[in-house]
Design an enzyme around this catalytic site. Structure first.
Site, PDB file in Angstrom:
ATOM      1  N   VAL A   1     -26.601  66.116  53.162  1.00  0.00           N
ATOM      2  CA  VAL A   1     -25.310  66.334  53.822  1.00  0.00           C
ATOM      3  C   VAL A   1     -24.907  65.080  54.600  1.00  0.00           C
ATOM      4  O   VAL A   1     -23.758  64.623  54.531  1.00  0.00           O
ATOM      5  CB  VAL A   1     -25.370  67.556  54.762  1.00  0.00           C
ATOM      6  CG1 VAL A   1     -24.017  67.769  55.441  1.00  0.00           C
ATOM      7  CG2 VAL A   1     -25.776  68.802  53.984  1.00  0.00           C
ATOM      8  N   TYR A   2     -25.850  64.520  55.329  1.00  0.00           N
ATOM      9  CA  TYR A   2     -25.589  63.279  56.061  1.00  0.00           C
ATOM     10  C   TYR A   2     -25.148  62.180  55.097  1.00  0.00           C
ATOM     11  O   TYR A   2     -24.152  61.493  55.325  1.00  0.00           O
ATOM     12  CB  TYR A   2     -26.838  62.846  56.815  1.00  0.00           C
ATOM     13  CG  TYR A   2     -26.721  61.511  57.507  1.00  0.00           C
ATOM     14  CD1 TYR A   2     -26.240  61.441  58.818  1.00  0.00           C
ATOM     15  CD2 TYR A   2     -27.073  60.327  56.873  1.00  0.00           C
ATOM     16  CE1 TYR A   2     -26.117  60.213  59.465  1.00  0.00           C
ATOM     17  CE2 TYR A   2     -26.949  59.098  57.503  1.00  0.00           C
ATOM     18  CZ  TYR A   2     -26.474  59.049  58.798  1.00  0.00           C
ATOM     19  OH  TYR A   2     -26.346  57.827  59.424  1.00  0.00           O
TER      20      TYR A   2
END
Length: 372
Positions: free
Chosen positions: A234-235
């Protein structure tokens, strides 16, 4: 034993990016069109403490002289600039603020934690007394009203904004596959890294465009080049989105006189980086990572010298990466020993020292589990 850093630290791949002229690659300033991932894979062999003892001080002094010559090629502004840094109460944001103050700039930093923000402002003010000025604003980048208020306050207090750095970011302190990542953490990461950057750009443009001046920098990290970032996907996805956002804003703002750029600090020893670092990863940190203050010393002159729009300002340039790998033996044990334990005094009196303590605790817990 040979270790493939691609397998151990996939996010290191994002430091290898192509494009731009040879001079700009050395300086760490190049056009956005040059950002593209490569598939480099490097093997390192065991680090030895004795190798570090053989480091010739003359090599370090020559490297420093070389960097000075490269900086001399840039036209760095000698006037006091007005700077805003989101997430400026710790880590690389705090380092950038401190370095800007050394140049005589006026700085506004923001953060969600008012206590930490006040402490950061106090430390920065004590380190840079006199006419240099630092102000703190409690603001959440995920809140559009907060970003508008930050921009309006900085513009009013400083009389304008020359540099706006969208630095605030998080990985949610989660190192898990997407399937195991809590929904609220996914929302936190996306809203901080991506939505927060968009809000920051919009708020900054609202006060910069009427003056037809100023530069906005969007901070990127692991995932920016499109390489896989397992366990922090996600990052990585949010950072991958920022070059596209920046290029789009460059196209949208051509007639405004405002510059839009990327800022690539490389691997900075902060709470964010250390929160999910394995023992093998920490060994590589000795080679490629740097403390926030050292990264800031490199980046701030480049930031202050930027002109036009659509550039990528970088610390960990390709020539620098190659040099560091070529001299990896001299960097063994700079920050971590072979077991991943922090060494030296680099963690003392730093805002991220709490991360180091958690790291030490995790290492000791792992050691106890292995013994039992």
């Amino acid at each position: 034993r040979a270790v493939s850093w691609r397998g151990a630290c996939p996010f290191l791949h994002d430091m290898f990016v192509g494009g731009g002229s040879a001079a700009n690659l050395r300086l760490g300033v190049r056009p956005l069109s040059g950002i593209a991932g490569t598939s480099a894979c490097v093997s390192l062999r065991g680090f030895g403490k004795s190798s570090r003892e053989r480091l010739d001080n003359r090599v370090a002094s020559k490297t420093t002289a070389t960097e000075r010559r490269r900086f001399s090629l840039m036209v760095v502004s000698d006037k006091s600039l007005r700077v805003v840094i989101t997430g400026g109460s710790k880590g690389i944001g705090l380092g950038l603020a401190a370095e800007h103050l050394k140049y005589g700039d006026q700085v506004v930093i923001s953060g969600r934690n008012k206590g930490r923000l006040d402490e950061a402002c106090k430390r920065l003010s004590e380190a840079a007394p006199g006419t240099r000025r630092v102000l703190g604003v409690a603001a959440d980048v995920t809140n559009a009203d907060d970003m508008n208020r930050l921009a309006e306050y900085a513009f009013s207090e400083l009389g304008g904004i020359d540099i706006w750095i969208n630095n605030a970011g998080t990985n949610g302190y989660v190192y898990e596959p997407v399937l195991s990542t809590p929904d609220d953490k996914i929302a936190e990461i996306v809203s901080t890294n991506l939505t927060g950057t968009i809000y920051g750009c919009k708020a900054a443009l609202a006060v910069m465009a009427p003056t037809r001046s100023g530069h906005i920098f969007n901070m990127v990290g692991a995932g920016v080049s499109g390489n896989a970032t397992p366990k922090f996907a996600v990052y990585g996805a949010t950072k991958r989105a920022l070059p596209q956002l920046t290029k789009s804003l460059v196209a949208e703002t051509k007639a405004t006189g405002v510059g839009i750029h990327l800022l690539q600090p490389g691997m900075v020893l902060t709470d964010l980086l250390l929160s999910s670092a394995t023992v093998v990863a920490r060994r590589f940190f000795n080679v490629l990572a740097e403390t926030p203050d050292n990264v800031a010393k490199d980046l701030v002159p480049k930031i202050r010298a930027v002109s036009g729009t659509g550039t990528s300002v970088e610390f960990l340039t390709v020539p620098r990466i190659v040099w560091r790998f070529a001299t990896f033996w001299a960097r063994s044990g700079r920050f971590f020993d072979d077991k991943g334990n922090p060494v030296g005094n680099w963690t003392l009196d730093r805002p991220d020292s709490d991360a180091i303590q958690r790291l030490i605790s995790d290492i000791k817990s792992a050691e106890r589990e292995s013994i039992s």
